[in-house]
Design an enzyme around this catalytic site. Structure first.
Site, mmCIF file in Angstrom:
data_model
loop_
_atom_site.group_PDB
_atom_site.id
_atom_site.type_symbol
_atom_site.label_atom_id
_atom_site.label_comp_id
_atom_site.label_asym_id
_atom_site.label_seq_id
_atom_site.Cartn_x
_atom_site.Cartn_y
_atom_site.Cartn_z
ATOM 1 N N TYR A 35 -15.960 6.540 57.263
ATOM 2 C CA TYR A 35 -15.734 7.993 57.190
ATOM 3 C C TYR A 35 -16.704 8.774 58.173
ATOM 4 O O TYR A 35 -18.091 8.837 57.711
ATOM 5 C CB TYR A 35 -16.016 8.530 55.634
ATOM 6 C CG TYR A 35 -14.760 7.992 54.754
ATOM 7 C CD1 TYR A 35 -13.663 7.304 55.073
ATOM 8 C CD2 TYR A 35 -14.739 8.178 53.415
ATOM 9 C CE1 TYR A 35 -12.560 6.999 54.352
ATOM 10 C CE2 TYR A 35 -13.788 7.868 52.624
ATOM 11 C CZ TYR A 35 -12.635 7.164 53.139
ATOM 12 O OH TYR A 35 -11.719 6.540 52.237
ATOM 13 N N ALA A 52 -0.730 13.658 49.464
ATOM 14 C CA ALA A 52 -0.209 13.244 50.933
ATOM 15 C C ALA A 52 -0.975 14.272 52.008
ATOM 16 O O ALA A 52 -0.391 14.784 52.836
ATOM 17 C CB ALA A 52 1.311 13.300 50.942
HETATM 18 P P1 NDP Z 1 -5.248 14.732 49.137
HETATM 19 O O1 NDP Z 1 -3.877 13.942 49.482
HETATM 20 O O2 NDP Z 1 -5.303 15.375 47.768
HETATM 21 O O3 NDP Z 1 -5.639 15.662 50.278
HETATM 22 C C1 NDP Z 1 -6.673 16.436 49.900
HETATM 23 C C2 NDP Z 1 -6.358 17.765 51.041
HETATM 24 O O4 NDP Z 1 -5.662 18.458 50.789
HETATM 25 C C3 NDP Z 1 -7.840 18.523 50.804
HETATM 26 O O5 NDP Z 1 -8.987 18.425 51.796
HETATM 27 C C4 NDP Z 1 -7.113 19.868 51.321
HETATM 28 O O6 NDP Z 1 -6.900 19.886 52.716
HETATM 29 C C5 NDP Z 1 -5.777 20.161 50.725
HETATM 30 N N1 NDP Z 1 -5.986 20.501 49.346
HETATM 31 C C6 NDP Z 1 -6.262 19.717 48.254
HETATM 32 N N2 NDP Z 1 -6.036 20.449 47.179
HETATM 33 C C7 NDP Z 1 -5.315 21.894 47.776
HETATM 34 C C8 NDP Z 1 -4.881 22.806 47.059
HETATM 35 N N3 NDP Z 1 -5.069 23.220 45.747
HETATM 36 N N4 NDP Z 1 -4.107 23.894 47.723
HETATM 37 C C9 NDP Z 1 -4.305 23.434 49.124
HETATM 38 N N5 NDP Z 1 -4.760 22.488 49.747
HETATM 39 C C10 NDP Z 1 -5.463 21.581 49.119
HETATM 40 O O7 NDP Z 1 -6.616 13.498 49.176
HETATM 41 P P2 NDP Z 1 -7.297 12.949 50.480
HETATM 42 O O8 NDP Z 1 -6.238 12.555 51.402
HETATM 43 O O9 NDP Z 1 -8.414 13.720 50.830
HETATM 44 O O10 NDP Z 1 -7.576 11.411 49.952
HETATM 45 C C11 NDP Z 1 -8.428 11.737 48.703
HETATM 46 C C12 NDP Z 1 -9.644 10.693 48.728
HETATM 47 O O11 NDP Z 1 -9.173 9.502 48.651
HETATM 48 C C13 NDP Z 1 -10.208 10.372 50.306
HETATM 49 O O12 NDP Z 1 -11.402 11.594 50.313
HETATM 50 C C14 NDP Z 1 -11.097 9.262 50.114
HETATM 51 O O13 NDP Z 1 -11.987 8.913 49.306
HETATM 52 C C15 NDP Z 1 -9.659 8.400 49.428
HETATM 53 N N6 NDP Z 1 -8.871 7.816 50.593
HETATM 54 C C16 NDP Z 1 -8.918 6.387 50.691
HETATM 55 C C17 NDP Z 1 -8.325 5.769 51.793
HETATM 56 C C18 NDP Z 1 -8.247 4.400 51.533
HETATM 57 O O14 NDP Z 1 -7.750 3.707 52.781
HETATM 58 N N7 NDP Z 1 -8.901 3.608 50.878
HETATM 59 C C19 NDP Z 1 -7.654 6.627 52.680
HETATM 60 C C20 NDP Z 1 -7.590 7.968 52.388
HETATM 61 C C21 NDP Z 1 -8.132 8.382 51.534
HETATM 62 P P3 NDP Z 1 -7.431 21.277 53.741
HETATM 63 O O15 NDP Z 1 -9.053 20.766 54.085
HETATM 64 O O16 NDP Z 1 -6.495 21.067 54.799
HETATM 65 O O17 NDP Z 1 -7.542 22.468 53.069
#
Ligand code: NDP
Length: 323
Positions: free
Chosen positions: A54, A214
């Site tokens: 990351y 997602a």
């Molecule tokens: P989400 O699918 O929940 O996406 C999070 C993003 O969605 C935020 O950064 C924000 O984006 C947007 N968001 C969240 N809440 C809201 C809301 N209430 N209203 C509007 N937009 C919102 O989770 P992630 O994809 O971030 O995954 C979570 C965690 O999982 C990661 O941080 C990581 O630790 C882990 N992960 C692990 C992986 C693996 O291969 N093991 C791969 C991917 C993630 P924006 O900034 O655009 O507003």
């Protein structure tokens, strides 16, 4: 907050946890990251997820600085790292993968960046076709025995490979994998619900699931266009746009829109409802949230109350809408 056991282990993680992927060190700087972690901690979140890849180590540095500034009690929270992709751009062969060399060195580097003496959870971020599973299992076990890692697991490994790792560990009296970190949301269900189903009773496997929204698609924020201040609006994130929107055959945008439509008919905000849908699966130990702003995190924590608000036919309707 609700706390759940990580599979058959004695470790209790908050049902909602918080991760740093593409936000810490990229979308948000040190002050905002500290604010997000402080809010998460105040609300009872006790697991913070990270990985060597990351921001090529930057997300771990930012998290480590924030944990130090906040002076959270080390025995009150869990922090993770993941090994496989490497912490540098264009890694050399010994700087990535799951060889004993990289697994051990990546752990030492993560400990330094996160400013901790041990990792509570350490994941093999993907399967490595070039390393025998046995070599990785022995390397992980040695880290556990040295007290540098408490629980180790996998992320996006096929069920057969997880089973193989567990068998090797059992045969050699080593610490086996405790948890898997798969993607799980309304648009991506197969692995958690079908492929891993035999592993829950067989191995007592826990899951810490990723991308419950997602990447934001299930919030409805991308229905009309891509907002410039969003994750998918960032320069250089074309690869992520492709991943999140998928190819036209996957109908991911259309399916997400159908879900958000039903959520709004129910009078609910789509984000916490989509997260509550993940939480309802008893095989999910912790849903890892992502957020780039405190108000998103606050809204998403509402998922805990939503879980009990609706009965099965409503959840089935939401599932069908996203199918
Ligand atoms: P989400 O699918 O929940 O996406 C999070 C993003 O969605 C935020 O950064 C924000 O984006 C947007 N968001 C969240 N809440 C809201 C809301 N209430 N209203 C509007 N937009 C919102 O989770 P992630 O994809 O971030 O995954 C979570 C965690 O999982 C990661 O941080 C990581 O630790 C882990 N992960 C692990 C992986 C693996 O291969 N093991 C791969 C991917 C993630 P924006 O900034 O655009 O507003």
């Amino acid at each position: 907050m609700q706390y759940r056991r990580l599979g058959n282990s004695g470790l209790k993680l908050s049902a909602l946890s918080f991760g740093a992927w593409v936000t810490f060190g990229q979308q948000v700087g040190r002050d905002e990251a500290r604010e997000l972690l402080a809010l998460a901690w105040e609300q009872g979140i006790n697991f913070f997820d990270n990985a060597e890849v990351y921001g090529h180590g930057l997300a771990e540095r930012v998290m480590g600085d924030a944990l130090r500034d906040l002076r959270l009690p080390r025995d009150g929270y869990c922090v993770s790292s993941k090994v496989y992709f490497g912490a540098v751009e264009d890694p050399r062969p010994t700087q990535c993968g799951l060889s004993r060399k990289h697994v051990i060195e990546a752990c030492h580097a993560a400990l330094q960046r996160l400013r901790v003496d041990y990792l509570d959870l350490y994941y093999c971020h993907r399967p490595d076709p070039d390393t025998p599973v046995e070599e990785t299992v022995f390397a992980m076990d040695s880290l556990v025995r040295q007290g540098k890692v408490l629980y180790w697991g996998t992320s996006e490994w096929p069920a057969a490979r997880i089973r193989e790792a567990a068998k090797i560990a059992r045969e050699h009296h080593l610490h086996g994998p405790t948890m898997e970190q798969p993607q799980y949301n309304l648009l991506h269900r197969q692995r958690v619900e079908l492929e891993y189903a035999p592993l829950y009773p067989e191995l007592g496997l826990g899951t810490t699931t990723w991308s419950p929204l997602a990447s934001g698609l299930l919030t409805g924020k991308y229905d009309a266009s891509v907002p410039a201040d969003s994750r998918l609006g960032q320069a250089g994130h074309g690869w992520l746009r492709e991943m999140v929107f998928g190819d036209p055959d996957s109908r991911r945008r259309e399916r997400a829109q159908r879900f958000t439509h039903v959520a709004r008919e129910l009078g609910e905000k789509p984000a916490p409802l989509a997260i509550a849908w993940c939480l309802r699966n008893p095989h999910v130990s912790s849903v890892i949230l992502g957020a780039s702003r405190p108000e998103q995190l606050r809204e998403n924590l509402g998922a805990l109350d939503l879980m009990a608000r609706y009965d099965e036919p409503v959840w089935a309707r939401l599932t069908a809408a996203a199918d």
